[in-house]
Design a protein around this motif. Sequence first.
Motif, PDB file in Angstrom:
ATOM      1  N   LYS A 103      -5.019   0.746   6.190  1.00 29.05           N
ATOM      2  CA  LYS A 103      -4.505   1.132   4.882  1.00 29.05           C
ATOM      3  C   LYS A 103      -5.650   0.991   3.883  1.00 29.05           C
ATOM      4  O   LYS A 103      -6.443   0.055   3.975  1.00 29.05           O
ATOM      5  N   PRO A 114       2.021  -7.033  10.635  1.00 28.64           N
ATOM      6  CA  PRO A 114       3.037  -7.897  10.035  1.00 28.64           C
ATOM      7  C   PRO A 114       2.482  -9.297   9.764  1.00 28.64           C
ATOM      8  O   PRO A 114       1.964  -9.949  10.653  1.00 28.64           O
ATOM      9  N   LYS A 117      -2.716 -10.146   5.196  1.00 29.82           N
ATOM     10  CA  LYS A 117      -2.998 -10.275   3.764  1.00 29.82           C
ATOM     11  C   LYS A 117      -2.584  -9.024   2.976  1.00 29.82           C
ATOM     12  O   LYS A 117      -2.094  -9.126   1.857  1.00 29.82           O
ATOM     13  N   TYR A 118      -2.774  -7.848   3.563  1.00 31.62           N
ATOM     14  CA  TYR A 118      -2.516  -6.599   2.843  1.00 31.62           C
ATOM     15  C   TYR A 118      -1.267  -5.858   3.324  1.00 31.62           C
ATOM     16  O   TYR A 118      -1.035  -4.727   2.933  1.00 31.62           O
ATOM     17  N   ASP A 119      -0.467  -6.483   4.153  1.00 33.45           N
ATOM     18  CA  ASP A 119       0.708  -5.815   4.714  1.00 33.45           C
ATOM     19  C   ASP A 119       1.667  -5.311   3.637  1.00 33.45           C
ATOM     20  O   ASP A 119       2.216  -4.230   3.740  1.00 33.45           O
ATOM     21  N   LYS A 120       1.857  -6.087   2.587  1.00 33.83           N
ATOM     22  CA  LYS A 120       2.832  -5.739   1.541  1.00 33.83           C
ATOM     23  C   LYS A 120       2.243  -4.901   0.410  1.00 33.83           C
ATOM     24  O   LYS A 120       2.968  -4.477  -0.469  1.00 33.83           O
ATOM     25  N   HIS A 121       0.929  -4.656   0.425  1.00 37.09           N
ATOM     26  CA  HIS A 121       0.314  -3.819  -0.611  1.00 37.09           C
ATOM     27  C   HIS A 121       0.808  -2.384  -0.463  1.00 37.09           C
ATOM     28  O   HIS A 121       1.022  -1.903   0.643  1.00 37.09           O
ATOM     29  N   ASN A 122       0.944  -1.727  -1.597  1.00 35.72           N
ATOM     30  CA  ASN A 122       1.334  -0.322  -1.569  1.00 35.72           C
ATOM     31  C   ASN A 122       0.218   0.511  -0.954  1.00 35.72           C
ATOM     32  O   ASN A 122      -0.959   0.214  -1.142  1.00 35.72           O
ATOM     33  N   ARG A 125       0.050   3.747   5.491  1.00 33.62           N
ATOM     34  CA  ARG A 125      -0.443   3.128   6.725  1.00 33.62           C
ATOM     35  C   ARG A 125      -0.753   4.232   7.721  1.00 33.62           C
ATOM     36  O   ARG A 125      -0.003   5.181   7.854  1.00 33.62           O
TER      37      ARG A 125
END
Length: 183
Positions: A103, A114, A117-122, A125
């Motif tokens: 991403k 999952p 560190k960046y999994d939840k960033h907009n 993917r």
Amino acid sequence: MAHFVKVISVLSIMLLCYAQAKKIRKMSFETPKLTDEEQESNVMPKQYRCEACRGISLEMQKALTKKINIYSSIREGKKELSEDQMLDLFEEICDKKDVFAVKTVEGVLELVYPGSKYDKHNGMRLGGGVWNYRFVAMCSGFVGDHDEIEIYRAHRNNTENGIFNLLCPKLCEDDEKKQKEEL
């Protein structure tokens, strides 16, 4: 006078709205741009190996913890998982699909999974395909190099970091050196 107060109020509101609008970042979703190696190589590109190892060790940690917690005697340390249970569990872990993706985060291509560190960033993917193969190959390689029992023991001895400490130090040396140089 009342008209003047209304004009000042309207201007104040407009100024406040403008200031708030300047604070809002423009959000854009772009497809990650990959190098030839990132697109085609069956081997995890070097710049992602430490983070990939971190992701694989996290997947192993979560799966082992979940399996151990099913059985009170194992959870309490009176018994251990059987070799068959370990073999089945590690096969299941290493056969997972769609764990890794890349991403673009603030202009930099990052490996995500999952819990990363960046999994939840907009952002968009890009995963599947070769990323699945790379995960399976790295995971299976770790199990082949260390075997299931050694990985299981590392987890039992240090639930939080044992697997990472067993599998990842050599792969993460360059990342640690780079971080020290940046300080």
